[in-house]
Design an enzyme around this catalytic site. Structure first.
Site, short mmCIF file in Angstrom:
data_model
loop_
_atom_site.label_atom_id
_atom_site.label_comp_id
_atom_site.label_asym_id
_atom_site.label_seq_id
_atom_site.Cartn_x
_atom_site.Cartn_y
_atom_site.Cartn_z
N LYS A 155 0.82 -1.22 0.00
CA LYS A 155 0.00 0.00 0.00
C LYS A 155 0.86 1.27 0.00
O LYS A 155 0.55 2.24 -0.69
CB LYS A 155 -0.95 -0.02 1.19
CG LYS A 155 -2.06 -1.07 1.06
CD LYS A 155 -3.02 -1.01 2.24
CE LYS A 155 -4.25 -1.88 1.99
NZ LYS A 155 -3.94 -3.29 1.83
N THR A 233 12.23 4.67 4.08
CA THR A 233 11.25 4.99 5.12
C THR A 233 10.60 3.72 5.67
O THR A 233 9.52 3.77 6.25
CB THR A 233 10.15 5.92 4.55
OG1 THR A 233 9.60 5.33 3.36
CG2 THR A 233 10.70 7.29 4.23
N SER A 234 11.27 2.58 5.49
CA SER A 234 10.68 1.30 5.89
C SER A 234 11.23 0.80 7.22
O SER A 234 10.64 1.03 8.27
CB SER A 234 10.88 0.26 4.79
OG SER A 234 10.12 0.60 3.65
N ARG A 235 12.37 0.13 7.19
CA ARG A 235 13.01 -0.36 8.40
C ARG A 235 14.53 -0.21 8.24
O ARG A 235 15.08 -0.45 7.16
CB ARG A 235 12.67 -1.84 8.66
CG ARG A 235 11.25 -2.07 9.19
CD ARG A 235 11.07 -1.51 10.58
NE ARG A 235 9.74 -1.77 11.14
CZ ARG A 235 8.70 -0.95 11.05
NH1 ARG A 235 8.84 0.19 10.37
NH2 ARG A 235 7.55 -1.24 11.59
N ASP A 259 14.47 7.70 7.25
CA ASP A 259 13.58 7.96 8.38
C ASP A 259 13.69 6.84 9.40
O ASP A 259 13.03 6.86 10.43
CB ASP A 259 12.13 8.07 7.87
CG ASP A 259 11.15 8.47 8.96
OD1 ASP A 259 11.39 9.51 9.61
OD2 ASP A 259 10.16 7.74 9.18
N GLU A 264 18.11 2.39 15.83
CA GLU A 264 17.27 3.52 16.21
C GLU A 264 16.61 3.37 17.58
O GLU A 264 16.22 4.38 18.20
CB GLU A 264 16.19 3.78 15.17
CG GLU A 264 15.11 2.71 15.08
CD GLU A 264 14.03 3.11 14.08
OE1 GLU A 264 12.89 3.29 14.52
OE2 GLU A 264 14.33 3.24 12.88
N HIS A 296 12.01 8.62 12.41
CA HIS A 296 10.86 7.71 12.27
C HIS A 296 9.54 8.49 12.39
O HIS A 296 8.64 8.12 13.13
CB HIS A 296 10.91 6.60 13.33
CG HIS A 296 10.28 5.32 12.85
ND1 HIS A 296 10.93 4.11 12.88
CD2 HIS A 296 9.07 5.07 12.30
CE1 HIS A 296 10.14 3.17 12.39
NE2 HIS A 296 9.00 3.74 12.03
N GLN A 297 9.44 9.56 11.63
CA GLN A 297 8.26 10.40 11.68
C GLN A 297 7.37 10.30 10.45
O GLN A 297 6.37 11.00 10.34
CB GLN A 297 8.67 11.87 11.87
CG GLN A 297 9.25 12.54 10.64
CD GLN A 297 9.49 14.02 10.82
OE1 GLN A 297 10.49 14.42 11.43
NE2 GLN A 297 8.60 14.85 10.31
N PHE A 299 5.16 8.30 9.56
CA PHE A 299 3.77 7.95 9.85
C PHE A 299 3.01 9.08 10.55
O PHE A 299 1.79 9.02 10.70
CB PHE A 299 3.73 6.73 10.78
CG PHE A 299 4.04 7.06 12.22
CD1 PHE A 299 3.02 7.20 13.16
CD2 PHE A 299 5.35 7.27 12.63
CE1 PHE A 299 3.31 7.52 14.48
CE2 PHE A 299 5.65 7.60 13.96
CZ PHE A 299 4.62 7.72 14.88
#
Length: 333
Positions: A155, A233-235, A259, A264, A296-297, A299
């Site tokens: 998605k 921006t995943s892991r 991200d 982290e 990690h922003q 989301f």
């Protein structure tokens, strides 16, 4: 029913308490992450624990949760690489997640990172505040006509593809399960090695698994175009940090936007402005002028947080009642 939240921030409390008006669960929020150091402190009357990306639920933690009567582990995120699912099955704990809280939020953040790195708007902002209107060093390139490689077309990856098509980019993508809808609008699916070979920009949108750990490494980086831009921006574990540092130093990678970061859990979601970070790799990455790091922003939008709270509480409520959830992708165990 009592739900205990770990890694809880003020915004978690705000959105979950607002959503809980429809459920009337007993909510308790702990700032600490869940792991072996704190699991024994959980009280026996806890029905569910709600965890986030950096909580560590290994077999020992899950066994302790089961012994205390916890029946549900609710992930308020899409990824689940931090949970031992086999242990959860063994000890009879249900595990649920929120797989599609707001794909657009993460996809749009990836685009924002790409545009910032390319057009150097962060540097221009700082210059102008100092009354420096020089354009030297701020040159970017047109996205129009560039080839963008997308790794993972779930998605979030699909949303990213659609945005980049709007910029007039050529999209090449890799996913074990090719998306016919994306094909119909012009996305070209290729093997992984072909995608990274042809792309001017590579953006990663896939979950972290044992098979794709360090997917981006010396070998894959050397197969990319010289001067590629890379966005993740995943892991964090999808990218080998040491290898990407070398690629930045030798110019193989012209710009990096992350991200997420391998280590982290020791850094992100914390205010360390008064501290000296002991992580030399992140210090080095932050010092590079062609690297953009966010904590990690991706989301972090009102729409996403609302959806996360609603779906998480719905998941927990149905599982505690032993009722089924229509969307099977929300249930892991």
């Amino acid at each position: 029913m009592k739900i205990l939240f770990f890694s809880a921030k003020p915004y978690d409390r705000e959105f979950f308490e607002n959503c809980n008006l429809d459920y009337s669960h007993e909510l308790e929020f702990w700032e600490t992450h869940l792991g072996p150091h704190i699991v024994d402190a959980i009280k026996p009357n806890t029905d569910a624990v709600c965890v986030f990306v950096n909580d560590k639920l290994n077999a020992a933690v899950i066994e302790t949760l089961a012994n205390k009567g916890v029946r549900v582990i609710a992930l308020r995120c899409a990824g689940f690489n931090n949970v031992d699912l086999e242990a959860a099955k063994k000890f009879g704990i249900r595990v649920c997640r929120v797989p599609a809280y707001s794909p657009q939020a993460v996809a749009e953040h990836a685009v924002a990172m790409l545009l910032t790195l390319n057009r150097k708007t962060h540097k221009a902002y700082n210059r102008v505040r100092e009354q420096n209107f020089s354009l030297n060093g701020l040159m970017g390139f047109n996205l129009f006509g560039k080839t963008v490689g997308v790794i993972g077309t779930g998605k979030i990856g699909a949303a990213f593809c659609k945005i980049m098509l709007g910029f007039g980019c050529t999209i090449v993508a890799f996913d074990p399960f090719e998306n016919d809808t994306l094909k119909s609008i012009g996305v070209n699916f290729m093997p992984f090695h072909e995608v990274i070979k042809h792309a001017d920009i590579v953006s990663i949108h896939c979950p972290l698994t044992a098979e794709n750990h360090h997917l981006i490494n010396t070998n894959s980086l050397s197969a990319m175009k010289k001067g590629v831009t890379l966005i993740n921006t995943s892991r964090g574990g999808l990218v080998n940090t040491q290898d990407i540092i070398v690629a930045l130093k030798n110019g193989q990678v012209a710009a990096l936007g992350i991200d997420v970061y391998e280590q982290e859990e020791k850094l992100f979601f914390k205010d360390l402005s008064g501290s000296i970070m002991g992580d030399d790799d992140i210090q080095l990455l932050i010092s590079f002028p062609n690297v953009l790091v966010t904590g990690h922003q991706a989301f972090f939008t009102k729409e996403a947080l609302t959806e996360i709270a609603e779906k998480t509480l719905e998941n927990v409520s149905l599982l505690l009642k032993n009722e089924s959830i229509d969307d099977v992708s929300r249930i892991l165990v």
